[in-house]
Scaffold this motif. Structure first.
Motif, PDB file in Angstrom:
ATOM      1  N   LEU A  33      32.267 -51.289  38.952  1.00  0.00           N
ATOM      2  CA  LEU A  33      31.490 -51.273  37.721  1.00  0.00           C
ATOM      3  C   LEU A  33      30.765 -49.936  37.651  1.00  0.00           C
ATOM      4  N   TYR A  48      33.745 -55.996  43.263  1.00  0.00           N
ATOM      5  CA  TYR A  48      34.412 -56.960  42.401  1.00  0.00           C
ATOM      6  C   TYR A  48      35.880 -57.090  42.789  1.00  0.00           C
ATOM      7  N   LEU A  51      39.093 -57.699  37.357  1.00  0.00           N
ATOM      8  CA  LEU A  51      38.503 -57.112  36.158  1.00  0.00           C
ATOM      9  C   LEU A  51      37.678 -58.143  35.382  1.00  0.00           C
ATOM     10  N   ALA A  52      38.110 -59.390  35.377  1.00  0.00           N
ATOM     11  CA  ALA A  52      37.366 -60.435  34.669  1.00  0.00           C
ATOM     12  C   ALA A  52      35.979 -60.630  35.282  1.00  0.00           C
ATOM     13  N   CYS A  54      34.280 -58.396  36.947  1.00  0.00           N
ATOM     14  CA  CYS A  54      33.514 -57.199  36.639  1.00  0.00           C
ATOM     15  C   CYS A  54      33.046 -57.197  35.181  1.00  0.00           C
ATOM     16  N   ASN A  55      33.926 -57.622  34.269  1.00  0.00           N
ATOM     17  CA  ASN A  55      33.555 -57.656  32.849  1.00  0.00           C
ATOM     18  C   ASN A  55      32.396 -58.593  32.577  1.00  0.00           C
ATOM     19  N   SER A  57      29.876 -59.040  34.574  1.00  0.00           N
ATOM     20  CA  SER A  57      28.682 -58.296  34.973  1.00  0.00           C
ATOM     21  C   SER A  57      28.377 -57.154  34.005  1.00  0.00           C
ATOM     22  N   ALA A  58      29.397 -56.600  33.383  1.00  0.00           N
ATOM     23  CA  ALA A  58      29.196 -55.480  32.465  1.00  0.00           C
ATOM     24  C   ALA A  58      28.736 -55.927  31.085  1.00  0.00           C
ATOM     25  N   SER A  59      28.867 -57.201  30.787  1.00  0.00           N
ATOM     26  CA  SER A  59      28.533 -57.711  29.469  1.00  0.00           C
ATOM     27  C   SER A  59      27.056 -57.474  29.146  1.00  0.00           C
ATOM     28  N   GLN A  64      30.983 -50.013  32.285  1.00  0.00           N
ATOM     29  CA  GLN A  64      32.399 -50.288  32.096  1.00  0.00           C
ATOM     30  C   GLN A  64      33.038 -50.528  33.451  1.00  0.00           C
ATOM     31  N   CYS A  65      34.132 -51.263  33.457  1.00  0.00           N
ATOM     32  CA  CYS A  65      34.859 -51.572  34.683  1.00  0.00           C
ATOM     33  C   CYS A  65      35.998 -50.580  34.858  1.00  0.00           C
TER      34      CYS A  65
END
Length: 85
Positions: A33, A48, A51-52, A54-55, A57-59, A64-65
């Motif tokens: 991330l 992570y 990707l899911a 990580c996404n 956590s990035a929300s 960005q991942c």
């Protein structure tokens, strides 16, 4: 006078040497991330496994991942060589 010149040269060499940066990617995880704190200020959190994950956590964050280019795992063992006919 000679010692003074050598001391000045040594100090100039130390000041001109660039600093070393620590490795930002953790080779144990495939996804990182990238979190932005400013225009040119960011850091990586590599922990992570997908990707899911990580996404999630990035929300809602300025982040960005990215795929970890230094990931050591996931290599196939026993892969047969490819035949070219």
């Amino acid at each position: 006078m000679r010692i003074l010149r050598l001391a000045a040269l040594a100090i100039a060499a130390v000041v001109a040497t660039p600093s070393a940066h620590a490795q930002t990617y953790d080779p144990k995880y495939p996804v990182c991330l990238q979190v932005y704190k400013g225009w040119n200020d960011y850091y990586f959190e590599c922990g992570y496994t997908s990707l899911a994950q990580c996404n999630m956590s990035a929300s809602g964050r300025a982040a960005q991942c990215v795929v970890n280019p230094y990931y050591e795992g996931g290599k196939r063992r026993g892969q047969r060589p490819r035949r070219d006919y």
